[in-house]
Design a protein around this motif. Structure first.
Motif, PDB file in Angstrom:
ATOM      1  N   PRO A   1       0.826  -1.212   0.000  1.00  0.00           N
ATOM      2  CA  PRO A   1       0.000   0.000   0.000  1.00  0.00           C
ATOM      3  C   PRO A   1       0.856   1.256   0.000  1.00  0.00           C
ATOM      4  N   PRO A   2       0.400   2.307  -0.674  1.00  0.00           N
ATOM      5  CA  PRO A   2       1.144   3.578  -0.634  1.00  0.00           C
ATOM      6  C   PRO A   2       1.256   4.088   0.796  1.00  0.00           C
ATOM      7  N   ARG A   3       2.455   4.549   1.145  1.00  0.00           N
ATOM      8  CA  ARG A   3       2.687   5.078   2.486  1.00  0.00           C
ATOM      9  C   ARG A   3       3.204   6.503   2.441  1.00  0.00           C
ATOM     10  N   HIS A   4       2.994   7.181   1.308  1.00  0.00           N
ATOM     11  CA  HIS A   4       3.349   8.589   1.174  1.00  0.00           C
ATOM     12  C   HIS A   4       2.069   9.396   1.001  1.00  0.00           C
ATOM     13  N   VAL A   5       2.051  10.572   1.586  1.00  0.00           N
ATOM     14  CA  VAL A   5       0.863  11.426   1.561  1.00  0.00           C
ATOM     15  C   VAL A   5       0.997  12.443   0.443  1.00  0.00           C
ATOM     16  N   ARG A   6      -0.037  12.558  -0.361  1.00  0.00           N
ATOM     17  CA  ARG A   6      -0.026  13.551  -1.431  1.00  0.00           C
ATOM     18  C   ARG A   6      -0.050  14.963  -0.838  1.00  0.00           C
ATOM     19  N   PRO A   7       0.591  15.917  -1.519  1.00  0.00           N
ATOM     20  CA  PRO A   7       0.648  17.282  -0.966  1.00  0.00           C
ATOM     21  C   PRO A   7      -0.711  17.884  -0.676  1.00  0.00           C
ATOM     22  N   TYR A   8      -1.701  17.628  -1.531  1.00  0.00           N
ATOM     23  CA  TYR A   8      -3.007  18.244  -1.280  1.00  0.00           C
ATOM     24  C   TYR A   8      -3.672  17.664  -0.034  1.00  0.00           C
ATOM     25  N   VAL A   9      -3.382  16.400   0.287  1.00  0.00           N
ATOM     26  CA  VAL A   9      -3.931  15.804   1.507  1.00  0.00           C
ATOM     27  C   VAL A   9      -3.225  16.388   2.732  1.00  0.00           C
ATOM     28  N   ALA A  10      -1.899  16.502   2.658  1.00  0.00           N
ATOM     29  CA  ALA A  10      -1.160  17.118   3.764  1.00  0.00           C
ATOM     30  C   ALA A  10      -1.604  18.557   3.975  1.00  0.00           C
ATOM     31  N   GLY A  11      -1.880  19.264   2.885  1.00  0.00           N
ATOM     32  CA  GLY A  11      -2.361  20.637   3.002  1.00  0.00           C
ATOM     33  C   GLY A  11      -3.701  20.726   3.693  1.00  0.00           C
ATOM     34  N   LEU A  12      -4.536  19.706   3.530  1.00  0.00           N
ATOM     35  CA  LEU A  12      -5.828  19.688   4.202  1.00  0.00           C
ATOM     36  C   LEU A  12      -5.644  19.657   5.715  1.00  0.00           C
ATOM     37  N   LEU A  13      -4.679  18.877   6.185  1.00  0.00           N
ATOM     38  CA  LEU A  13      -4.389  18.848   7.617  1.00  0.00           C
ATOM     39  C   LEU A  13      -3.957  20.224   8.112  1.00  0.00           C
ATOM     40  N   HIS A  14      -3.174  20.905   7.301  1.00  0.00           N
ATOM     41  CA  HIS A  14      -2.638  22.222   7.661  1.00  0.00           C
ATOM     42  C   HIS A  14      -3.752  23.251   7.812  1.00  0.00           C
ATOM     43  N   ARG A  15      -4.827  23.101   7.011  1.00  0.00           N
ATOM     44  CA  ARG A  15      -5.896  24.108   7.011  1.00  0.00           C
ATOM     45  C   ARG A  15      -6.947  23.859   8.088  1.00  0.00           C
ATOM     46  N   LEU A  16      -6.771  22.813   8.888  1.00  0.00           N
ATOM     47  CA  LEU A  16      -7.775  22.481   9.900  1.00  0.00           C
ATOM     48  C   LEU A  16      -7.143  22.410  11.290  1.00  0.00           C
ATOM     49  N   PRO A  17      -6.572  23.516  11.777  1.00  0.00           N
ATOM     50  CA  PRO A  17      -5.867  23.458  13.066  1.00  0.00           C
ATOM     51  C   PRO A  17      -6.766  23.167  14.251  1.00  0.00           C
ATOM     52  N   ALA A  18      -8.081  23.439  14.143  1.00  0.00           N
ATOM     53  CA  ALA A  18      -8.986  23.193  15.266  1.00  0.00           C
ATOM     54  C   ALA A  18      -9.670  21.836  15.169  1.00  0.00           C
ATOM     55  N   THR A  19      -9.268  21.025  14.190  1.00  0.00           N
ATOM     56  CA  THR A  19      -9.783  19.665  14.046  1.00  0.00           C
ATOM     57  C   THR A  19      -8.615  18.700  14.117  1.00  0.00           C
ATOM     58  N   ALA A  20      -8.753  17.652  14.903  1.00  0.00           N
ATOM     59  CA  ALA A  20      -7.701  16.629  14.956  1.00  0.00           C
ATOM     60  C   ALA A  20      -7.832  15.749  13.715  1.00  0.00           C
ATOM     61  N   VAL A  21      -6.747  15.632  12.951  1.00  0.00           N
ATOM     62  CA  VAL A  21      -6.804  14.900  11.681  1.00  0.00           C
ATOM     63  C   VAL A  21      -5.590  13.985  11.572  1.00  0.00           C
ATOM     64  N   VAL A  22      -5.840  12.734  11.157  1.00  0.00           N
ATOM     65  CA  VAL A  22      -4.761  11.811  10.836  1.00  0.00           C
ATOM     66  C   VAL A  22      -5.041  11.216   9.469  1.00  0.00           C
ATOM     67  N   VAL A  23      -3.978  10.781   8.797  1.00  0.00           N
ATOM     68  CA  VAL A  23      -4.096  10.028   7.542  1.00  0.00           C
ATOM     69  C   VAL A  23      -3.533   8.637   7.806  1.00  0.00           C
ATOM     70  N   THR A  24      -4.318   7.615   7.464  1.00  0.00           N
ATOM     71  CA  THR A  24      -3.866   6.248   7.686  1.00  0.00           C
ATOM     72  C   THR A  24      -3.721   5.508   6.360  1.00  0.00           C
ATOM     73  N   ALA A  25      -2.655   4.701   6.262  1.00  0.00           N
ATOM     74  CA  ALA A  25      -2.487   3.803   5.131  1.00  0.00           C
ATOM     75  C   ALA A  25      -3.401   2.596   5.320  1.00  0.00           C
ATOM     76  N   ALA A  26      -3.428   1.715   4.312  1.00  0.00           N
ATOM     77  CA  ALA A  26      -4.295   0.539   4.388  1.00  0.00           C
ATOM     78  C   ALA A  26      -3.912  -0.387   5.526  1.00  0.00           C
ATOM     79  N   THR A  27      -2.703  -0.250   6.044  1.00  0.00           N
ATOM     80  CA  THR A  27      -2.215  -1.065   7.161  1.00  0.00           C
ATOM     81  C   THR A  27      -2.531  -0.447   8.522  1.00  0.00           C
ATOM     82  N   TYR A  28      -3.235   0.661   8.536  1.00  0.00           N
ATOM     83  CA  TYR A  28      -3.529   1.430   9.740  1.00  0.00           C
ATOM     84  C   TYR A  28      -2.300   2.111  10.321  1.00  0.00           C
ATOM     85  N   ASP A  29      -1.238   2.253   9.531  1.00  0.00           N
ATOM     86  CA  ASP A  29      -0.142   3.119   9.933  1.00  0.00           C
ATOM     87  C   ASP A  29      -0.587   4.568   9.779  1.00  0.00           C
TER      88      ASP A  29
END
Length: 280
Positions: free
Chosen positions: A98-126
């Motif tokens: 499974p891909p384990r690198h985050v696309r820039p637009y997804v990482a940017g989404l985390l950056h724009r939501l400082p008042a929301t807790a956000v994680v990105v998980t791979a298919a392995t739950y990493d």
């Protein structure tokens, strides 16, 4: 083999790539958009003549190894990779993992939501990316980054309600990942560790649960703030087989105030300004 369609697909994909995205010089007197045929052939470790003949619908049926090399060189997503194999009349190969690198637009989404807790998980739950509020809520995600391990192997799990449901959700996703990525050594090692360390994991695995992402409400016990009622919502990233998990609270509730407190403290600890997300 649909030679003309394969040739068109290769040409369109090559012309749609930017040289700088692959670490290649962008200048050099390029008269056409995208990569040169020579560059693709070099990245795919094949002869230029053979690649040119494929783009001109004159080449023989490529082998699975050649198709895999071209897919890597052209940075094809998993659906595009499968499409390439089908155009060539070759059964699609299972992806290496499974891909384990985050696309820039997804990482940017985390950056724009400082008042929301956000994680990105791979298919392995990493957990492969997270923002500061997520780490303040869930603990050290750098050292304990796999949510399935946290659920089945660690005794200090913070989730107090929704615990059983998440166990089934995690097993369902891991079973699907095992089917899609049979050659991934890291996934195989994770499954072996869970089987050896958790009777509950084995029991749930045997039931072959079917669960899909959706809205969930959970209660967590935070070491500083106590019991928090968290709403969890999932955004799927199909191209990378990843999930973005948003953890929020109902407005004007004690949990909402607690999340704002954690977010403000994270901002102060970083000296103000924007809070960048962390990725692996």
């Amino acid at each position: 083999m649909a030679r003309a369609e394969l040739a068109r697909f290769l040409r369109d994909r090559r012309e749609g790539l930017r040289p700088e995205d692959l670490g290649l010089p962008a200048g050099g007197g390029r008269r056409t958009p995208g990569l040169r045929r020579e560059e693709v052939a070099d990245l795919a470790r094949m002869s230029v003549d053979y690649y040119v003949r494929l783009e001109q619908a004159r080449g023989p049926r490529p082998s699975p190894r050649i198709l895999g090399s071209m897919a890597d060189a052209l940075r094809l997503s998993p659906p595009e990779r499968t499409h390439l194999f089908r155009l060539a009349g070759v059964p699609p190969e299972p992806p290496a993992g499974p891909p384990r690198h985050v696309r820039p637009y997804v990482a940017g989404l985390l950056h724009r939501l400082p008042a929301t807790a956000v994680v990105v998980t791979a298919a392995t739950y990493d957990v492969i990316a997270w923002n500061p509020l997520a780490e303040a809520l869930l603990g050290d995600l750098g050292a304990r980054s796999n949510l399935a391990r946290r659920r089945f192997l660690f005794s200090d799990e913070v989730l107090t309600t929704g615990h059983e449901e998440f166990g089934e959700i995690a097993v369902a996703r891991l079973r699907a990942a095992a089917d899609r990525y049979p050659r991934d050594a890291a996934l195989a090692a994770l499954l072996a560790e869970l089987r050896a360390g958790s009777a509950e994991f084995n029991e749930i695995w045997a039931t072959n649960p079917v669960r899909v992402p959706g809205h969930r409400t959970k209660t967590m016990t935070h070491p500083e703030l106590g019991r928090l009622h968290i709403s969890c919502d999932i955004l799927s990233v199909p191209d990378d087989d990843q999930q973005v998990v948003f953890m929020t609270a109902e407005p004007d509730t004690p949990t909402a105030r607690a999340l704002h407190h954690l977010a403000d403290r994270s901002l102060r600890e970083r000296g103000g300004g924007s809070i960048p997300p962390r990725t692996r």
